[in-house]
Scaffold this active site. Sequence first.
Site, PDB file in Angstrom:
ATOM      1  N   LYS A  44       0.847  -1.206   0.000  1.00  0.00           N
ATOM      2  CA  LYS A  44       0.000   0.000   0.000  1.00  0.00           C
ATOM      3  C   LYS A  44       0.876   1.247   0.000  1.00  0.00           C
ATOM      4  CE  LYS A  44      -3.254   3.037   0.612  1.00  0.00           C
ATOM      5  NZ  LYS A  44      -4.141   3.410  -0.524  1.00  0.00           N
ATOM      6  N   CYS A 128      -2.218  10.019  -6.343  1.00  0.00           N
ATOM      7  CA  CYS A 128      -3.337   9.755  -5.439  1.00  0.00           C
ATOM      8  C   CYS A 128      -4.340  10.900  -5.565  1.00  0.00           C
ATOM      9  CB  CYS A 128      -2.875   9.647  -3.987  1.00  0.00           C
ATOM     10  SG  CYS A 128      -4.283   9.412  -2.873  1.00  0.00           S
TER      11      CYS A 128
HETATM   12  O1  LIG Z   1      -7.322   6.873  -1.555  1.00  0.00           O
HETATM   13  C1  LIG Z   1      -6.251   6.203  -1.662  1.00  0.00           C
HETATM   14  O2  LIG Z   1      -5.584   5.784  -0.694  1.00  0.00           O
HETATM   15  C2  LIG Z   1      -5.808   5.994  -3.059  1.00  0.00           C
HETATM   16  N1  LIG Z   1      -6.777   5.636  -3.950  1.00  0.00           N
HETATM   17  C3  LIG Z   1      -6.513   5.500  -5.299  1.00  0.00           C
HETATM   18  O3  LIG Z   1      -7.402   5.189  -6.103  1.00  0.00           O
HETATM   19  N2  LIG Z   1      -5.258   5.737  -5.738  1.00  0.00           N
HETATM   20  C4  LIG Z   1      -4.249   6.072  -4.910  1.00  0.00           C
HETATM   21  O4  LIG Z   1      -3.102   6.272  -5.371  1.00  0.00           O
HETATM   22  C5  LIG Z   1      -4.528   6.205  -3.498  1.00  0.00           C
HETATM   23  I1  LIG Z   1      -2.974   6.699  -2.213  1.00  0.00           I
END
Ligand SMILES: O=C(O)c1[nH]c(=O)[nH]c(=O)c1I
Length: 309
Positions: A44, A128
Amino acid sequence: GALTTTFLGHQVSNPFLNAAGVLCRTPEDLLQLASSVSGSMITKSCTVEPREGNPEPRYAAAPYGSINSMGLPNLGFEFYKQFAVEHRGKLLFISVSGMSMDENVKMAKDLLPVAKETGCIMELNLSCPNVPGKPQVGYDFTTMREYLQRVSSVYDAPFGVKLPPYFDIAHFDQAAAIFNEIPQVAFLTCVNSLGNGLVIDVDTETVAIKPKDGFGGLGGRYILPTALANVNAFYRRCPTKLVVGCGGVYSANEAFQHILAGASLVQVGTALHEEGPQIFQRVVDEFALLMRAKGYNTIDDFKGKLKTL
Ligand SMILES: O=C(O)c1[nH]c(=O)[nH]c(=O)c1I
């Protein structure tokens, strides 16, 4: 086997892995991935400090995929770095998504000795879409160039960049020009979720997720053609780099499309979240049948060989 391939010098038993963020936040998640049939795995996206993330519900399955606004929940960089130190077996990618340039530089600097020691590979997430107040670096070319120059000045090992989807040929050109300036950028992962979509339930007349009035990143069937275009656009523009495909993969069929478009590895997000890690055995089996039916013996027989009219 026929699905064996290599990536930056690492042999993998098949080109499949999870998309960062799916089934890879906790020790339990990571154990499920490590013991699945995936050829490699990724953690993650992490920040220096652990994060709770956004309020729930923050993920929802949708008619043609998924929507999420997780808000970067993670156990903190030290946890994922330690996981990399202790991990044995399949190729491991570490996704890094700091809240600032300095945070990304700090994590890159700290990860470097572990990457050199263990062979784990950094995927720098510049896309993100879900942290309120944190604009996507991937859509700000000046800032993205600076991030990559600063990180590559402290991280003298190959690393990748997780990119948002682009929708304009001029943006493909401008982004590719930046990546081609930086030799340490060894691969591009195309694409992250399509940012800030809105899924609406007609019966309840309500949005699907709580954060940001229901606005969130789209994944799944919604995004396959956009993902394929981004894979192929950077495959054509960055001949000295590898491309990792992500977006809309549910079966061997879509994975084959990503590899035809130029992908060396293929990440599975929404479909993995919905089906669970046994999806990797299913896709591996399907892929072997598809290659045999087409008379291909290796991935390189067809990688990037998409025909135009
Ligand atoms: O909301 C998130 O944690 C997230 N959700 C996404 O769809 N892409 C990302 O790079 C991330 I960092």
